[in-house]
Design a protein around this motif. Structure first.
Motif, PDB file in Angstrom:
ATOM      1  N   LYS A  98       0.794  -1.128   0.058  1.00  0.00           N
ATOM      2  CA  LYS A  98      -0.241  -0.204   0.290  1.00  0.00           C
ATOM      3  C   LYS A  98       0.765   1.535   0.008  1.00  0.00           C
ATOM      4  O   LYS A  98       1.069   2.105  -1.165  1.00  0.00           O
ATOM      5  CB  LYS A  98      -1.144  -0.323   1.590  1.00  0.00           C
ATOM      6  N   ARG A  99       1.975   0.969   1.141  1.00  0.00           N
ATOM      7  CA  ARG A  99       3.249   2.509   1.197  1.00  0.00           C
ATOM      8  C   ARG A  99       3.269   2.634  -0.311  1.00  0.00           C
ATOM      9  O   ARG A  99       3.655   3.828  -1.005  1.00  0.00           O
ATOM     10  CB  ARG A  99       3.592   2.456   2.157  1.00  0.00           C
ATOM     11  N   TYR A 104       2.670   6.513  -6.651  1.00  0.00           N
ATOM     12  CA  TYR A 104       2.589   6.685  -8.022  1.00  0.00           C
ATOM     13  C   TYR A 104       0.855   7.590  -7.824  1.00  0.00           C
ATOM     14  O   TYR A 104      -0.035   7.258  -8.244  1.00  0.00           O
ATOM     15  CB  TYR A 104       2.255   5.886  -8.583  1.00  0.00           C
ATOM     16  N   PRO A 105       0.849   8.471  -8.052  1.00  0.00           N
ATOM     17  CA  PRO A 105      -0.483   8.872  -7.829  1.00  0.00           C
ATOM     18  C   PRO A 105      -0.752   9.414  -9.336  1.00  0.00           C
ATOM     19  O   PRO A 105      -0.121   9.260 -10.546  1.00  0.00           O
ATOM     20  CB  PRO A 105       0.276  10.588  -7.222  1.00  0.00           C
ATOM     21  N   PRO A 106      -2.082   8.949  -9.397  1.00  0.00           N
ATOM     22  CA  PRO A 106      -3.303   9.594  -8.752  1.00  0.00           C
ATOM     23  C   PRO A 106      -3.897   8.275  -8.102  1.00  0.00           C
ATOM     24  O   PRO A 106      -4.937   7.684  -7.283  1.00  0.00           O
ATOM     25  CB  PRO A 106      -4.334   9.898  -9.395  1.00  0.00           C
ATOM     26  N   VAL A 107      -2.712   6.638  -7.933  1.00  0.00           N
ATOM     27  CA  VAL A 107      -3.400   6.150  -7.442  1.00  0.00           C
ATOM     28  C   VAL A 107      -3.549   6.223  -6.072  1.00  0.00           C
ATOM     29  O   VAL A 107      -2.253   6.338  -5.103  1.00  0.00           O
ATOM     30  CB  VAL A 107      -1.880   4.283  -7.775  1.00  0.00           C
ATOM     31  N   ARG A 108      -4.443   5.304  -5.214  1.00  0.00           N
ATOM     32  CA  ARG A 108      -4.933   5.525  -3.680  1.00  0.00           C
ATOM     33  C   ARG A 108      -5.516   3.578  -3.749  1.00  0.00           C
ATOM     34  O   ARG A 108      -6.978   2.945  -3.786  1.00  0.00           O
ATOM     35  CB  ARG A 108      -6.383   5.721  -4.315  1.00  0.00           C
ATOM     36  N   TRP A 113      -9.427  -7.294   2.568  1.00  0.00           N
ATOM     37  CA  TRP A 113      -8.548  -8.329   2.961  1.00  0.00           C
ATOM     38  C   TRP A 113      -8.856 -10.096   2.742  1.00  0.00           C
ATOM     39  O   TRP A 113      -9.195 -10.031   1.918  1.00  0.00           O
ATOM     40  CB  TRP A 113      -9.108  -8.454   4.717  1.00  0.00           C
ATOM     41  N   PRO A 114      -7.167 -10.481   3.126  1.00  0.00           N
ATOM     42  CA  PRO A 114      -5.956  -9.676   3.758  1.00  0.00           C
ATOM     43  C   PRO A 114      -5.095 -10.099   2.633  1.00  0.00           C
ATOM     44  O   PRO A 114      -4.122  -9.033   3.593  1.00  0.00           O
ATOM     45  CB  PRO A 114      -6.131 -11.590   4.679  1.00  0.00           C
ATOM     46  N   ASN A 115      -5.320 -10.325   1.337  1.00  0.00           N
ATOM     47  CA  ASN A 115      -4.070 -10.574   0.353  1.00  0.00           C
ATOM     48  C   ASN A 115      -4.230  -9.669  -0.434  1.00  0.00           C
ATOM     49  O   ASN A 115      -3.139 -10.212  -1.596  1.00  0.00           O
ATOM     50  CB  ASN A 115      -3.544 -12.020   0.313  1.00  0.00           C
ATOM     51  N   ASP A 116      -4.874  -9.106  -0.609  1.00  0.00           N
ATOM     52  CA  ASP A 116      -5.110  -8.515  -2.523  1.00  0.00           C
ATOM     53  C   ASP A 116      -4.721  -6.406  -2.364  1.00  0.00           C
ATOM     54  O   ASP A 116      -5.664  -6.125  -1.062  1.00  0.00           O
ATOM     55  CB  ASP A 116      -6.212  -8.026  -3.150  1.00  0.00           C
ATOM     56  N   ILE A 117      -4.265  -5.749  -3.437  1.00  0.00           N
ATOM     57  CA  ILE A 117      -4.439  -5.280  -3.562  1.00  0.00           C
ATOM     58  C   ILE A 117      -5.119  -4.059  -4.726  1.00  0.00           C
ATOM     59  O   ILE A 117      -5.009  -4.818  -5.949  1.00  0.00           O
ATOM     60  CB  ILE A 117      -2.820  -4.390  -3.086  1.00  0.00           C
ATOM     61  N   TYR A 118      -6.428  -3.271  -3.959  1.00  0.00           N
ATOM     62  CA  TYR A 118      -7.417  -2.450  -5.255  1.00  0.00           C
ATOM     63  C   TYR A 118      -6.853  -1.542  -5.636  1.00  0.00           C
ATOM     64  O   TYR A 118      -6.525  -0.808  -4.837  1.00  0.00           O
ATOM     65  CB  TYR A 118      -8.464  -3.018  -4.716  1.00  0.00           C
ATOM     66  N   VAL A 119      -6.477  -1.345  -6.781  1.00  0.00           N
ATOM     67  CA  VAL A 119      -7.400   0.229  -7.150  1.00  0.00           C
ATOM     68  C   VAL A 119      -8.251   0.387  -7.762  1.00  0.00           C
ATOM     69  O   VAL A 119      -9.037  -0.371  -8.439  1.00  0.00           O
ATOM     70  CB  VAL A 119      -5.835   0.564  -7.737  1.00  0.00           C
ATOM     71  N   SER A 166      -3.621  -2.483 -13.818  1.00  0.00           N
ATOM     72  CA  SER A 166      -1.983  -2.088 -13.815  1.00  0.00           C
ATOM     73  C   SER A 166      -1.344  -1.238 -13.746  1.00  0.00           C
ATOM     74  O   SER A 166      -2.085  -0.024 -13.138  1.00  0.00           O
ATOM     75  CB  SER A 166      -1.857  -2.716 -14.847  1.00  0.00           C
ATOM     76  N   LEU A 167      -0.697  -0.733 -12.496  1.00  0.00           N
ATOM     77  CA  LEU A 167       0.176   0.298 -12.530  1.00  0.00           C
ATOM     78  C   LEU A 167      -0.189   1.294 -13.375  1.00  0.00           C
ATOM     79  O   LEU A 167      -0.521   2.813 -13.013  1.00  0.00           O
ATOM     80  CB  LEU A 167       1.616   0.272 -11.357  1.00  0.00           C
ATOM     81  N   ARG A 168       0.232   1.055 -14.464  1.00  0.00           N
ATOM     82  CA  ARG A 168       0.726   1.880 -15.972  1.00  0.00           C
ATOM     83  C   ARG A 168      -1.083   2.164 -16.090  1.00  0.00           C
ATOM     84  O   ARG A 168      -1.108   3.109 -17.036  1.00  0.00           O
ATOM     85  CB  ARG A 168       0.910   0.986 -16.978  1.00  0.00           C
ATOM     86  N   ALA A 169      -1.949   1.133 -16.275  1.00  0.00           N
ATOM     87  CA  ALA A 169      -3.216   1.295 -17.245  1.00  0.00           C
ATOM     88  C   ALA A 169      -3.629   3.007 -15.830  1.00  0.00           C
ATOM     89  O   ALA A 169      -4.461   3.890 -15.710  1.00  0.00           O
ATOM     90  CB  ALA A 169      -4.328   0.254 -16.269  1.00  0.00           C
ATOM     91  N   GLU A 170      -3.824   2.964 -13.924  1.00  0.00           N
ATOM     92  CA  GLU A 170      -4.078   3.344 -13.716  1.00  0.00           C
ATOM     93  C   GLU A 170      -2.922   4.769 -13.305  1.00  0.00           C
ATOM     94  O   GLU A 170      -3.932   6.794 -13.003  1.00  0.00           O
ATOM     95  CB  GLU A 170      -3.840   2.779 -11.940  1.00  0.00           C
ATOM     96  N   THR A 171      -1.639   4.894 -14.043  1.00  0.00           N
ATOM     97  CA  THR A 171      -1.043   6.180 -13.947  1.00  0.00           C
ATOM     98  C   THR A 171      -0.939   6.963 -14.761  1.00  0.00           C
ATOM     99  O   THR A 171      -0.267   7.818 -15.445  1.00  0.00           O
ATOM    100  CB  THR A 171       0.885   6.131 -13.082  1.00  0.00           C
ATOM    101  N   GLN A 172      -1.372   5.885 -16.098  1.00  0.00           N
ATOM    102  CA  GLN A 172      -1.028   6.147 -17.691  1.00  0.00           C
ATOM    103  C   GLN A 172       0.498   6.411 -17.763  1.00  0.00           C
ATOM    104  O   GLN A 172       0.962   7.185 -18.864  1.00  0.00           O
ATOM    105  CB  GLN A 172      -1.849   7.512 -18.152  1.00  0.00           C
ATOM    106  N   THR A 173       1.311   5.644 -17.315  1.00  0.00           N
ATOM    107  CA  THR A 173       2.739   6.086 -17.602  1.00  0.00           C
ATOM    108  C   THR A 173       3.406   4.435 -16.842  1.00  0.00           C
ATOM    109  O   THR A 173       2.789   3.433 -16.357  1.00  0.00           O
ATOM    110  CB  THR A 173       3.614   6.802 -15.928  1.00  0.00           C
ATOM    111  N   LEU A 174       4.676   4.649 -18.127  1.00  0.00           N
ATOM    112  CA  LEU A 174       5.410   3.606 -18.308  1.00  0.00           C
ATOM    113  C   LEU A 174       6.388   3.635 -16.553  1.00  0.00           C
ATOM    114  O   LEU A 174       6.785   4.507 -16.784  1.00  0.00           O
ATOM    115  CB  LEU A 174       6.301   3.118 -19.248  1.00  0.00           C
ATOM    116  N   ILE A 175       6.161   2.460 -15.577  1.00  0.00           N
ATOM    117  CA  ILE A 175       6.525   2.152 -15.000  1.00  0.00           C
ATOM    118  C   ILE A 175       8.245   1.628 -14.951  1.00  0.00           C
ATOM    119  O   ILE A 175       8.425   0.767 -15.029  1.00  0.00           O
ATOM    120  CB  ILE A 175       6.059   1.857 -13.847  1.00  0.00           C
TER     121      ILE A 175
END
Ligand code: BTN
Length: 265
Positions: A98-99, A104-108, A113-119, A166-175
């Motif tokens: 999570k931290r 990677y804004p705007p990712v929140r 619970w207990p083991n998945d991270i969602y955006v 994916s983080l790329r889909a959420e940030t529109q940036t290649l990570i």
């Protein structure tokens, strides 16, 4: 392919983890577990570009994008305290992810619970912690992490596509994957330090990022199911839910947790 030196270069403490990269393994968790059982390897991390048998919890398959696009890795750590508290590792890892994703804004990111991270309403990352007793007095623990980073969601099997991001889909940036890997490992180092004495701080922060909070859900427990509303996390990271009639359940694990549109009562 990920470069171990590239990851080390971005780590706050370059000596904290011993980094290895493989092009393909069956499952990084299996590889690290085998290695830890035989040699002991606290602090080793194995990244793989591809897994032929990547596993999720409860025997689910973990599918990922094309090699070079995601992060698939496992870390060998010393299990904390008595076996009864080993489930804390999942919560500590969820906090670290999570931290790391908050960088990677705007990712929140929220923790389902207990083991998945969602955006928003979609899964971006999953955790598989596996622990074992070796002999009578010491255990091994492997923290497996899969993150959808830059992969095209079209590469995922159709049943996952609508529920994954994916983080790329959420940030529109290649990570930069090496930098992200280092951020995750740094946060993991930091959150592991909260074991055992400051675990309440882990739970406090996870409460603020509780994806299920206030939502109606159905949990599968062995042969049965229960429906209710998620109302809190317990001191050991248990899911607290209120069922029909106001009964409170405190669950330390469940076979499946699903949101439902409304409880059937
Ligand atoms: C889940 O969502 O149920 C957990 C998924 C964990 C997947 C990771 S990918 C790296 C490591 N190796 C595995 O076989 N599984 C974990």
């Amino acid at each position: 392919m990920l470069d171990p030196d590239g990851i080390r270069h971005h780590l706050a403490d370059a000596g904290a983890w011993e980094i290895h990269v493989a092009s393909e393994v069956e499952s990084t968790n299996d590889a690290v577990l085998t290695f830890s059982r035989e040699k002991g390897s606290m602090g080793s991390v194995l990244f793989a570009e591809k897994q032929s048998a990547g596993r999720g919890r409860r025997g689910n398959v973990w599918s990922s994008g094309a090699p070079g696009s995601d992060l698939l890795f496992s870390c060998a750590v010393r299990p904390p305290g008595p076996a009864a508290s080993w489930s804390r590792l999942t919560h500590v890892t969820a906090l670290a992810l999570k931290r790391a994703f908050e960088r990677y804004p705007p990712v929140r990111p929220l923790v389902k619970w207990p083991n998945d991270i969602y955006v928003k309403e979609k899964k971006v990352s999953g955790i598989l912690v596996e622990t074992e007793m070796c002999g009578t007095n010491h255990g091994v623990a492997v923290i497996g992490i899969g993150v959808n980073v830059n992969g095209s969601l079209d590469d995922l099997p159709s049943e996952f596509r609508s529920r994954a991001t994916s983080l790329r889909a959420e940030t529109q940036t290649l990570i930069n994957r090496e930098m992200l890997a280092a951020h995750i490992l740094d946060h993991l180092t930091e959150s592991l330090r909260l074991l055992p004495g400051k675990f309440h701080r882990v739970i406090e922060e996870l409460r603020e990022a509780h994806y299920l909070l206030g939502k109606p859900l159905r949990v599968r427990l062995g042969q049965g199911t229960r429906e209710g509303i998620a109302i809190d996390l317990g001191p050991e990271g248990e899911l607290i839910m209120e069922t029909h009639g106001g009964t409170r359940l405190c669950l330390s694990s469940a076979d499946d947790v699903r949101l439902i549109s409304r409880p059937e009562w």
